[in-house]
Design a protein around this motif. Sequence first.
Motif, short mmCIF file in Angstrom:
data_model
loop_
_atom_site.label_atom_id
_atom_site.label_comp_id
_atom_site.label_asym_id
_atom_site.label_seq_id
_atom_site.Cartn_x
_atom_site.Cartn_y
_atom_site.Cartn_z
N ALA A 144 0.78 -1.47 0.16
CA ALA A 144 0.01 -0.04 0.03
C ALA A 144 0.95 1.25 0.12
O ALA A 144 0.46 2.31 -0.79
CB ALA A 144 -0.92 0.11 1.21
N ALA A 145 1.82 1.18 0.79
CA ALA A 145 2.88 2.40 0.81
C ALA A 145 3.50 2.59 -0.44
O ALA A 145 3.61 3.61 -0.81
CB ALA A 145 3.66 2.29 1.95
N ARG A 146 3.83 1.65 -1.19
CA ARG A 146 4.57 1.67 -2.31
C ARG A 146 3.75 1.97 -3.57
O ARG A 146 4.16 2.99 -4.28
CB ARG A 146 5.03 0.15 -2.87
N LYS A 147 2.54 1.79 -3.48
CA LYS A 147 1.42 2.27 -4.69
C LYS A 147 1.20 3.68 -4.22
O LYS A 147 1.01 4.34 -5.22
CB LYS A 147 0.15 1.44 -4.46
N HIS A 148 1.34 4.03 -2.90
CA HIS A 148 0.83 5.57 -2.85
C HIS A 148 2.30 6.44 -3.27
O HIS A 148 2.03 7.44 -3.81
CB HIS A 148 0.61 6.00 -1.33
N LEU A 149 3.28 5.90 -3.03
CA LEU A 149 4.53 6.78 -3.42
C LEU A 149 4.64 6.70 -4.92
O LEU A 149 4.99 7.69 -5.54
CB LEU A 149 5.89 5.90 -2.84
N THR A 150 4.33 5.61 -5.59
CA THR A 150 4.26 5.54 -7.00
C THR A 150 3.20 6.67 -7.61
O THR A 150 3.52 7.23 -8.59
CB THR A 150 4.15 4.18 -7.55
N ALA A 151 2.01 6.69 -6.82
CA ALA A 151 1.29 7.47 -7.48
C ALA A 151 1.51 9.17 -7.28
O ALA A 151 1.38 9.97 -7.93
CB ALA A 151 -0.16 7.24 -6.87
N ALA A 152 2.21 9.33 -5.94
CA ALA A 152 2.94 10.53 -5.81
C ALA A 152 3.86 10.93 -7.10
O ALA A 152 3.83 12.08 -7.51
CB ALA A 152 3.44 10.69 -4.64
N GLY A 153 4.63 10.15 -7.15
CA GLY A 153 5.55 10.53 -8.42
C GLY A 153 4.89 10.79 -9.69
O GLY A 153 5.25 11.48 -10.54
N LEU A 154 3.69 9.83 -10.06
CA LEU A 154 2.96 9.81 -11.38
C LEU A 154 2.51 11.28 -11.23
O LEU A 154 2.39 12.09 -12.20
CB LEU A 154 2.12 8.78 -11.33
N ALA A 155 1.97 11.83 -10.11
CA ALA A 155 1.22 13.02 -9.99
C ALA A 155 2.09 14.02 -10.39
O ALA A 155 1.76 14.99 -10.98
CB ALA A 155 0.51 13.24 -8.56
N LEU A 156 3.21 13.88 -9.68
CA LEU A 156 4.31 14.90 -9.96
C LEU A 156 4.49 15.35 -11.25
O LEU A 156 4.80 16.21 -11.83
CB LEU A 156 5.41 14.66 -9.02
N ARG A 157 4.84 14.19 -12.12
CA ARG A 157 4.98 14.10 -13.50
C ARG A 157 3.96 15.01 -14.23
O ARG A 157 4.28 15.86 -15.01
CB ARG A 157 5.31 12.70 -13.93
N ASN A 158 2.92 14.79 -13.88
CA ASN A 158 1.59 15.49 -14.47
C ASN A 158 1.22 16.73 -13.96
O ASN A 158 0.20 17.26 -14.25
CB ASN A 158 0.43 14.34 -14.38
#
Length: 267
Positions: A144-158
Motif C-alpha cells: 500500500a505504501a509503495r503504491k501511494h509513493l508511485t502515485a505521488a511520483g506520477l502526479a508530480l510528473r503530471n
Amino acid sequence: MGDVSAELRRLLDYFIGLEIDREAVSGYERTYFHGKWERVAMDFHVLFLQKDADDYENSAYDLRNTLKAFTSRASIGPLFDLVEFFVRHKGCSAELKSELASAFIMAKSAYRIVDGQIIAIGVAEQGAAFEAALADAEASGAEAARKHLTAAGLALRNADWAGSVRESIHAVEAMALRLAPDASVLGPALIALERRGRLHGGLKNAFNSLYGYTSDEKGVRHALVLGNEARVDEADALFMLGACASFVSYLIARGTQEGDRTQGGDR
C-alpha cells in the motif's frame, strides 16, 4: 523537471536501435521484422502513430529512421508516451525494458520508470530517498505504501501538485497503520508507535504537523470534496515526496527492528 536532456534522448535512441538490430531480419532487398517485433512495429504504426493499417510497411530501416527522428524532436509528453509504449508492450524484450529504465538513471534524469510508467522523482537526493523507499516497501511487503509513493511520483510528473502531496502523506499513513493496525488514521498511529518506543517524539510532532497541513490546505487531502484549490506548488510537492519517502523507509526500519526484538524476547 519538465525537460528532457540531450543525453537522455541519445540513450533512448541508442537502446531502441539495439533492439531493432536484434530483431531485424535481412532479406534480399530490405530488412524486416519476423516474430514478436512484427507485431510491435505494426502496433506502433497503428496504435501509437494512429495511422491506417493498410499503410503499414514491414521495414526495419524505415522504422529505425522514424524512431530516431521522433526521439530527437518530440516534446517531453509524446517522448515519454513512446517509452511507455515500448516498456508495456509484451513483444519487447526484457533487455530493452531494462535498458530504457537504465537510460533515465545514466542521464541523471528527474524521472524514473516504475511499474511500466514514467514518474517524477526530482533532484538526485530526493530521487535516492524515493528509490530506497520503493525498494524497502517492496522487500517488506508494504504494498500500500509503495503504491501511494508511485502515485505521488506520477502526479508530480503530471504537474498535479496537490495530488502528489496527498499521495505522499498517504504513503506514510499506510506504513504507520501497517505498524499500528489498531489505529485508523495517521495521528493515532504515530502516537501508538511513540508509546512503544519506536518513534521519536520530535518526528511524531513533525509529521503530525505535515498531516495537519495536508488536512487544512484546501483540496490537498480531500480533493474530491473541496476541488482543486490547494495552494501548493512544485516545490511543496517535491519536498513532500522526498520527506515522506524517507519517513516510509524509517518506519520500515523501525518495524523490522521491532520484529527482530520481539522474536528475540525483547518486549
